[in-house]
Design an enzyme around this catalytic site. Structure first.
Site, PDB file in Angstrom:
ATOM      1  N   LYS A 171     -12.426   4.091 -10.488  1.00  0.00           N
ATOM      2  CA  LYS A 171     -13.452   4.487 -11.469  1.00  0.00           C
ATOM      3  C   LYS A 171     -14.781   3.825 -11.138  1.00  0.00           C
ATOM      4  O   LYS A 171     -15.731   3.906 -11.906  1.00  0.00           O
ATOM      5  CB  LYS A 171     -13.034   4.063 -12.879  1.00  0.00           C
ATOM      6  CG  LYS A 171     -11.812   4.792 -13.387  1.00  0.00           C
ATOM      7  CD  LYS A 171     -11.537   4.402 -14.836  1.00  0.00           C
ATOM      8  CE  LYS A 171     -10.149   4.812 -15.273  1.00  0.00           C
ATOM      9  NZ  LYS A 171      -9.662   3.979 -16.363  1.00  0.00           N
ATOM     10  N   ARG A 213       8.290   0.810   1.886  1.00  0.00           N
ATOM     11  CA  ARG A 213       9.267  -0.249   2.098  1.00  0.00           C
ATOM     12  C   ARG A 213       8.747  -1.630   1.737  1.00  0.00           C
ATOM     13  O   ARG A 213       9.458  -2.427   1.126  1.00  0.00           O
ATOM     14  CB  ARG A 213       9.873  -0.193   3.495  1.00  0.00           C
ATOM     15  CG  ARG A 213       8.979  -0.613   4.618  1.00  0.00           C
ATOM     16  CD  ARG A 213       9.717  -0.534   5.920  1.00  0.00           C
ATOM     17  NE  ARG A 213      10.022   0.844   6.274  1.00  0.00           N
ATOM     18  CZ  ARG A 213      10.997   1.212   7.082  1.00  0.00           C
ATOM     19  NH1 ARG A 213      11.782   0.322   7.622  1.00  0.00           N
ATOM     20  NH2 ARG A 213      11.177   2.471   7.369  1.00  0.00           N
ATOM     21  N   THR A 214       7.513  -1.924   2.079  1.00  0.00           N
ATOM     22  CA  THR A 214       6.989  -3.260   1.764  1.00  0.00           C
ATOM     23  C   THR A 214       6.915  -3.443   0.246  1.00  0.00           C
ATOM     24  O   THR A 214       7.293  -4.470  -0.300  1.00  0.00           O
ATOM     25  CB  THR A 214       5.592  -3.449   2.396  1.00  0.00           C
ATOM     26  OG1 THR A 214       5.716  -3.244   3.811  1.00  0.00           O
ATOM     27  CG2 THR A 214       5.050  -4.830   2.150  1.00  0.00           C
ATOM     28  N   ARG A 261      -1.898  -5.140  -0.824  1.00  0.00           N
ATOM     29  CA  ARG A 261      -2.004  -4.341   0.404  1.00  0.00           C
ATOM     30  C   ARG A 261      -3.284  -3.530   0.329  1.00  0.00           C
ATOM     31  O   ARG A 261      -3.585  -2.928  -0.711  1.00  0.00           O
ATOM     32  CB  ARG A 261      -0.807  -3.424   0.542  1.00  0.00           C
ATOM     33  CG  ARG A 261      -1.135  -2.298   1.461  1.00  0.00           C
ATOM     34  CD  ARG A 261      -0.053  -1.728   2.284  1.00  0.00           C
ATOM     35  NE  ARG A 261       0.819  -2.609   2.986  1.00  0.00           N
ATOM     36  CZ  ARG A 261       1.730  -2.143   3.844  1.00  0.00           C
ATOM     37  NH1 ARG A 261       1.844  -0.849   4.055  1.00  0.00           N
ATOM     38  NH2 ARG A 261       2.526  -2.962   4.475  1.00  0.00           N
ATOM     39  N   HIS A 278      -0.407  -9.052   8.692  1.00  0.00           N
ATOM     40  CA  HIS A 278       0.726  -8.632   7.862  1.00  0.00           C
ATOM     41  C   HIS A 278       1.763  -9.759   7.934  1.00  0.00           C
ATOM     42  O   HIS A 278       2.822  -9.613   8.527  1.00  0.00           O
ATOM     43  CB  HIS A 278       1.285  -7.320   8.429  1.00  0.00           C
ATOM     44  CG  HIS A 278       2.226  -6.584   7.527  1.00  0.00           C
ATOM     45  ND1 HIS A 278       2.665  -7.081   6.307  1.00  0.00           N
ATOM     46  CD2 HIS A 278       2.830  -5.383   7.681  1.00  0.00           C
ATOM     47  CE1 HIS A 278       3.480  -6.201   5.763  1.00  0.00           C
ATOM     48  NE2 HIS A 278       3.608  -5.174   6.565  1.00  0.00           N
TER      49      HIS A 278
HETATM   50  C1  NCD Z   1       3.866  -1.671   8.921  1.00  0.00           C
HETATM   51  C2  NCD Z   1       2.544  -1.640   8.191  1.00  0.00           C
HETATM   52  O1  NCD Z   1       2.391  -0.969   7.190  1.00  0.00           O
HETATM   53  O2  NCD Z   1       1.673  -2.338   8.671  1.00  0.00           O
HETATM   54  N1  NCD Z   1       4.949  -1.193   8.193  1.00  0.00           N
HETATM   55  C3  NCD Z   1       5.498  -1.882   7.193  1.00  0.00           C
HETATM   56  O3  NCD Z   1       4.925  -2.778   6.619  1.00  0.00           O
HETATM   57  N2  NCD Z   1       6.753  -1.550   6.877  1.00  0.00           N
HETATM   58  C4  NCD Z   1       3.794  -1.053  10.225  1.00  0.00           C
HETATM   59  C5  NCD Z   1       3.512   0.396  10.300  1.00  0.00           C
HETATM   60  O4  NCD Z   1       3.101   1.033   9.342  1.00  0.00           O
HETATM   61  O5  NCD Z   1       3.675   0.917  11.392  1.00  0.00           O
END
Ligand code: NCD
Length: 310
Positions: free
Chosen positions: A85, A57-58, A107, A135
């Site tokens: 690598k 989703r992110t 990320r 985050h």
């Molecule tokens: C969060 C994450 O990845 O930190 N989710 C997200 O960004 N949609 C929280 C989670 O994974 O629980």
């Protein structure tokens, strides 16, 4: 103009920064409530999505936000990049930077990776989640959703419930709420609690039922089974009984209070299906706000003028 050069955490953001991001985000919503932005706003700019940890989703939210602003987008994953690598991350970043990119969205499962990237590029960096640390873009979409419902972000009481010790969401949201003038209470079984709640500007309790009916926002965290070494809770059933937002707790919530969750949901673990689908659950509004706020963050970091879109 934001007071920061990169978006690495929420603790560096002032109340003015946060308000600016939320206001610009709101201006990107069209009359039909869609995240439309201005096509062409980031035309000619290149944004690299470097996702070294799986994310659906992110990542989709960033990619849509970038495309709505007409940026050129390069997607790189951990498994396909040269990092696997054996090339160091610093070398990878320097190499990609030499292709004249304007921004990295990163990320990583390691805390501090986005900070490390800033030391190896002149491009702007957005932290899309680093380990258990921060985050910030999640916190900003949460704040957008909460502000949209209540019309303000001060004088609210927010309970953040769940796996606090593994949660970068909590680490970003709690301080941001404090900056905006709200009260945060952290709720978790002792094994999930943070060592120093005052660091997050919050208080902490193990007793959900004692705070439930006085909170304006019940923010449930996902129980992160993948980040747990050894079982910190006796069983999912026991967790749900003590900390799950079941139907009985849903009915006891303060009038006008809302439910938030960053997703993905574990239905039956931290939230009952009835609560996840309740009219006061804002989970899909949060997802919607994610595209808007990420558009605003990229726009402002890349030199956009808040007044030009407001
Ligand atoms: C969060 C994450 O990845 O930190 N989710 C997200 O960004 N949609 C929280 C989670 O994974 O629980």
């Amino acid at each position: 103009m934001l007071s920061v050069e990169h978006l690495l955490d929420t603790t560096s953001l002032t109340a003015e920064d946060i308000t600016q991001i939320l206001d610009v985000a709101a201006s990107f919503e069209d009359k039909e409530g869609r995240a439309s932005g201005r096509s062409g706003t980031l035309a000619g700019r290149t944004i690299v999505n470097l996702f070294l940890e799986p994310s659906t989703r992110t990542r989709s939210s960033f990619e849509l936000a970038e495309k709505r602003l007409s940026a050129d987008v390069l997607n790189m994953e951990g498994s396909s990049s040269s990092v696997v690598k054996g090339e160091s991350l610093a070398d990878t970043i320097q190499t990609i930077s030499a292709m004249d990119v304007d921004m990295f969205v990163c990320r990583s499962r390691y805390a501090g990776t986005p900070q490390l990237i800033t030391q190896n590029t002149n491009a702007k960096v957005i932290n899309a989640g680093d380990g258990k640390h921060q985050h910030p873009t999640q916190a900003l979409l949460d704040l957008y959703t909460i502000r949209e419902h209540f019309g303000h972000l001060d004088n609210l009481k927010v309970a953040i419930v769940g796996d606090l010790s593994h949660s970068r969401v909590c680490g970003s949201l709690a301080p941001a709420l404090k900056t905006m003038g709200s009260e945060v209470v952290l709720v978790a079984p002792p094994t999930f609690q943070v060592a120093d709640p005052a660091y997050f500007g919050a208080t902490q309790t193990a007793h959900f039922d004692e705070v439930l009916d006085s909170c304006d926002v019940i923010y449930l965290l996902r129980v992160q089974l993948e980040r747990m070494e050894g079982a910190a809770i006796p069983s999912p059933r026991e967790y749900f009984r003590l900390y799950g937002l079941d139907e009985a707790r849903l009915k006891r919530m303060k009038e006008g209070a809302i439910i938030c969750h960053p997703g993905p949901l574990n239905r039956g673990m931290e939230i009952a299906a009835e609560s996840a689908d309740a009219p006061n659950a804002k989970i899909l509004s949060q997802v919607h706000a994610g595209v808007l706020t990420r558009m605003a963050e990229m726009y402002l970091l890349l030199g956009g003028d808040a007044d030009a879109v407001a």
